[in-house]
Scaffold this active site. Structure first.
Site, PDB file in Angstrom:
ATOM      1  N   GLY A 267      -6.998 -27.549  -2.025  1.00  0.00           N
ATOM      2  CA  GLY A 267      -7.844 -27.100  -3.128  1.00  0.00           C
ATOM      3  C   GLY A 267      -8.707 -28.219  -3.685  1.00  0.00           C
ATOM      4  O   GLY A 267      -9.871 -28.017  -4.043  1.00  0.00           O
ATOM      5  N   ASP A 268      -8.144 -29.415  -3.756  1.00  0.00           N
ATOM      6  CA  ASP A 268      -8.921 -30.560  -4.226  1.00  0.00           C
ATOM      7  C   ASP A 268     -10.008 -30.917  -3.217  1.00  0.00           C
ATOM      8  O   ASP A 268     -11.126 -31.282  -3.605  1.00  0.00           O
ATOM      9  CB  ASP A 268      -7.992 -31.750  -4.451  1.00  0.00           C
ATOM     10  CG  ASP A 268      -6.926 -31.456  -5.492  1.00  0.00           C
ATOM     11  OD1 ASP A 268      -7.290 -31.165  -6.640  1.00  0.00           O
ATOM     12  OD2 ASP A 268      -5.736 -31.503  -5.147  1.00  0.00           O
TER      13      ASP A 268
END
Length: 496
Positions: A267-268
């Site tokens: 997600g990052d």
């Protein structure tokens, strides 16, 4: 790296630690695995990971985050300072740490400690935020975004990566990037109809059935766009890619490859890539496509656990002046294994019946496919990855002639069908004689109807029809500059 715009990252940093070993026995005093010969790897986590990845891409990055004076914060500073500019915010309590214990590369336990929260903003943080050309907010609910809320309202971020413990994005944010479970929880909070993730009665991610899930995601994303008053919401769907909504018909960006590796940090990686591309001037759809590709590669390469050591190649210098960007990466958690593929060239009704009996998802796409080109093939391959079979609805010769004029089609129906059936991504072909495929769609009742991304929302008349049986019409990215008409024009020019 020349040509890449600077990025300011505001959010909550963590220190992540992996203890990786092997387990081949249970402990004698409890039925738990004994993980032996552990090797330790420490890396930035949370907003610090997003900032670090953006810096490794060759971008000039400033990270505004909470830091105390404890050992975890000192270690995080050591990891970050060779790569980016760090502006600390005062904290109450210790920097959060997350320790994963892995055996044979798979997590078996996680230990969390450190409950520190940001107390307040600083003049240095406000000045950096005001001067930065583009802002990514990575909100893990530890107070950094809240402390700078008013500043973020005055200059909305390009990307806001939310967390269930954090606050809502500021109105005007260009793109918000919740994961599937997060979007479900945020949307449930708007209506109260469905339980939020992790509460009694809540369905687990990816287990609600693909047939209704895509439509549900579409409705939730559109509701969040309206409620948050943001430009767009993209919901990351693990191995299926990401769904982008501006509040109307969604664009579904399939993952370029199906990786089932460690998704930690994906997600990052997604948010950092999307924010960087938007900062460089990309359109939102282009940024999401690039982020899906990066996240898929990230997971395929082993996720955050496989990241290289912390030292910058130069040992001391700021990466914007000396480093070469680290490779691309990815967003995605695993999706259920689909049923076995149907035999190619089968009758469409038989293909659909077999897939539905196995609980799979039926995808349909349509067109004339007169001169099959790379744009067609890319679209069909992407459509097939959405579900468990792809039925192509193709115009008859008479239908093509009415739409395109005399002299079309160049290739008769039998040839067009044969070429389509030869594609590995096509499971069946159905023919319709009308100007539009509505009658055929009503017979097939696919779960997903796909159109190329060059169609505007107003040009999806099939969307209302799909809703009658719970289906969903979606747009897919389309290769620019490819069309049968353009091919014919080039061929004619060459002949002259």
């Amino acid at each position: 790296m020349a040509g890449k715009s600077p990025l300011v990252v505001v959010g909550d940093a963590l220190l992540d630690r992996d203890l990786t070993g092997h387990a081949d026995r249970l402990a004698p005093d409890a039925p738990v695995p004994v993980v032996a010969d552990c090797a330790e790897r420490v890396r930035p986590g949370g907003a610090a990971l997003a900032a670090w990845l953006a810096a490794r891409d060759g971008r000039d990055v400033t990270l505004i985050t909470g830091l105390d004076d404890g050992p975890a914060a000192r270690e995080l500073r050591r990891l970050l300072e060779p790569w980016l500019e760090l502006i600390p915010l005062p904290m109450s309590g210790a920097l959060p740490e997350k320790t994963r214990i892995l055996a044979q590369g798979r997590p078996v336990a996680r230990l969390d400690r450190g409950g520190g929260r940001v107390r307040e903003a600083t003049a240095a943080a406000r000045a950096a935020l005001a001067a930065g050309p583009a802002v990514l907010v990575s909100d893990y609910g530890r107070g950094a975004a809240h402390a700078l809320r008013e500043e973020l309202r005055r200059r909305p971020p390009v990307v806001w990566d939310p967390h269930p413990r954090g606050g809502p994005p500021t109105p005007g944010t260009r793109l918000v990037t919740p994961a599937r479970s997060e979007a479900r929880g945020f949307a449930a909070g708007l209506t109260g109809d469905r339980p939020a993730p992790g509460t009694p009665g809540a369905p687990p991610d990816e287990a609600t059935g693909r047939r209704s899930d895509l439509r549900t995601v579409t409705e939730e994303a559109a509701a969040l766009v309206r409620h948050w008053r943001v430009g767009a919401v993209t919901v990351t769907l693990g191995a299926r890619g990401a769904l982008l909504s501006y509040g109307e018909h969604p664009l579904l960006v399939p993952a370029t490859a199906d990786h089932h590796g460690d998704a930690c940090g994906a997600g990052d990686r997604f948010a950092a890539t999307a924010a960087g591309l938007l900062a460089d001037g990309a359109l939102v759809g282009e940024a999401v496509e690039g982020a899906v590709t990066a996240a898929s590669a990230f997971v395929g390469a082993g996720g955050a656990g496989a990241l290289a050591g912390p030292a910058h190649p130069s040992g001391t210098s700021h990466p914007s002046r000396t480093a070469h960007g680290a490779g691309a990466s990815a967003h995605t958690s695993g999706a259920p294994h689909p049923p076995g593929p149907p035999a190619p060239g089968d009758d469409p009704a038989a293909v659909i019946a077999r897939v539905r009996a196995a609980g799979g998802t039926v995808v349909a796409a349509g067109g004339c496919f007169d001169l099959l080109h790379a744009g067609h093939v890319g679209l069909l391959q992407a459509a097939r990855r959405i579900g468990d079979c792809l039925v192509v609805c193709v115009n008859s010769d008479a239908s093509v002639r009415r739409r395109k004029g005399e002299g079309r089609p160049v290739n008769p129906l039998a040839d067009r069908v044969r070429v389509l059936r030869a594609l590995a991504c096509v499971d069946a072909v159905a023919v319709f004689d009308e100007d539009t495929p509505e009658r055929l769609l009503a017979e097939l009742r696919p779960d997903v109807w796909v159109k190329g991304g060059d169609y505007a929302a107003a040009e999806l008349p099939e969307a209302a029809l799909l809703q009658e049986w719970g289906g969903q019409a979606v747009l897919l990215p389309y290769l620019d500059g490819r069309s049968s008409t353009a091919l014919m024009a080039r061929a004619a020019e060459g002949a002259r």
